[in-house]
Write a protein that holds these residues in place. Sequence first.
Motif, short mmCIF file in Angstrom:
data_model
loop_
_atom_site.label_atom_id
_atom_site.label_comp_id
_atom_site.label_asym_id
_atom_site.label_seq_id
_atom_site.Cartn_x
_atom_site.Cartn_y
_atom_site.Cartn_z
N TYR A 19 0.83 -1.36 -0.13
CA TYR A 19 0.13 0.11 -0.05
C TYR A 19 0.88 1.25 0.02
CZ TYR A 19 -4.17 -2.69 1.12
OH TYR A 19 -5.13 -3.76 1.02
N SER A 41 2.96 0.73 3.42
CA SER A 41 2.39 -0.26 4.65
C SER A 41 2.47 -1.61 3.45
CB SER A 41 1.13 0.10 4.80
OG SER A 41 0.96 1.34 5.71
N VAL A 43 1.33 -5.44 3.76
CA VAL A 43 0.34 -6.26 4.21
C VAL A 43 1.03 -8.02 3.71
CG1 VAL A 43 -1.99 -7.33 4.55
CG2 VAL A 43 -1.61 -4.69 4.36
N ALA A 83 -7.53 -9.42 3.80
CA ALA A 83 -6.95 -8.00 4.27
C ALA A 83 -8.01 -6.77 4.61
CB ALA A 83 -5.98 -7.50 2.99
N SER A 87 -6.26 -6.95 10.11
CA SER A 87 -5.20 -6.02 9.92
C SER A 87 -4.06 -7.25 9.88
CB SER A 87 -5.01 -5.10 10.74
OG SER A 87 -3.71 -4.25 10.64
N THR A 89 -1.07 -6.48 8.81
CA THR A 89 0.23 -5.23 8.36
C THR A 89 1.41 -5.49 9.10
OG1 THR A 89 -1.33 -3.52 8.02
CG2 THR A 89 0.98 -2.84 8.20
N ASP A 91 5.77 -4.98 10.40
CA ASP A 91 6.72 -4.29 10.33
C ASP A 91 7.79 -4.76 9.45
OD1 ASP A 91 9.11 -2.83 10.77
OD2 ASP A 91 8.95 -2.84 13.20
#
Length: 290
Positions: A19, A41, A43, A83, A87, A89, A91
């Motif tokens: 994203y 971001s 995912v 998705a 979430s 997402t 690191d």
Amino acid sequence: MAPLIGYYKSDPTDYILLYSDGRVTREGAGIAFFYWVPATSIVRIPVSTIDAPFILNETTGNFQAVTVQGQLTYRIADPKTMAGILSFTIDPRTRQFISTDPEKLPQRIVNAIQSHLRAELLQSTLEDALRRAADIAATVLAKVKAEPSLAAMGVECLNLFINSIKPTPEMAKALEAEYREGLQQRADQAIYARRAAAVEQERRIKENELNTQVALEQKRQELVDLQGRNNNKQAEYDAKSNDLWLAPWRSTDPRVLLALALKHMGENAQKIGSLNVTPDLLATILAAQK
């Protein structure tokens, strides 16, 4: 200072959604790319099969508490749909999820399993539930596959295994005691049947022995009867033979017979050890000479 440009390389079993400024710029499984760190971001949705073990406490139709232990195998068949619900997402540096949503997915699936499993157990007695674990698992899996809430999340359930259905320790002991008693009764019945068979076999043996003895006695009676008839016939034959042998001598003068007797005695004098002539015999001889 943290770098502004990063590099990410995903695994083949991970579906990546990149994203940037709120829209998906790249997506796919096993992709690698550079990205602008401040506005990106990532995912990561695992698309490999996932095993979700569970332990559930339920009640059967006859109000008996049981503990059901099993395992569900599932996969995320539609990553983009997932998705948009939870979430995933991460690191990019640690590759760890930044929220606890991924941990909620297995529990939601287990909740669906528990709902259908409870309905199946309430239709079964404790004994039936203990015997039909595989059938219950197949029925629950079919219902979970058709669950609208899971299909809406893009989840596909593949296999469901029920490893064990355990009653409470007290009930387990009661069932074991009942089963042991049943086994003991069958063992006793087997012993009684074996004894009865032995008694019946002994009776047959004795009956055969008696029948054999009766048959022998009948044969012996027939033999005795036959011997008696043979002895009677032999006596009749001997009497007829003596009659035939004596018939010529019946008309002979007694004095001639006496003379013949004395003649035979004289011819066999060497065979006579001693001869006693009584007065009666001597008187008979002298009277026969007159």
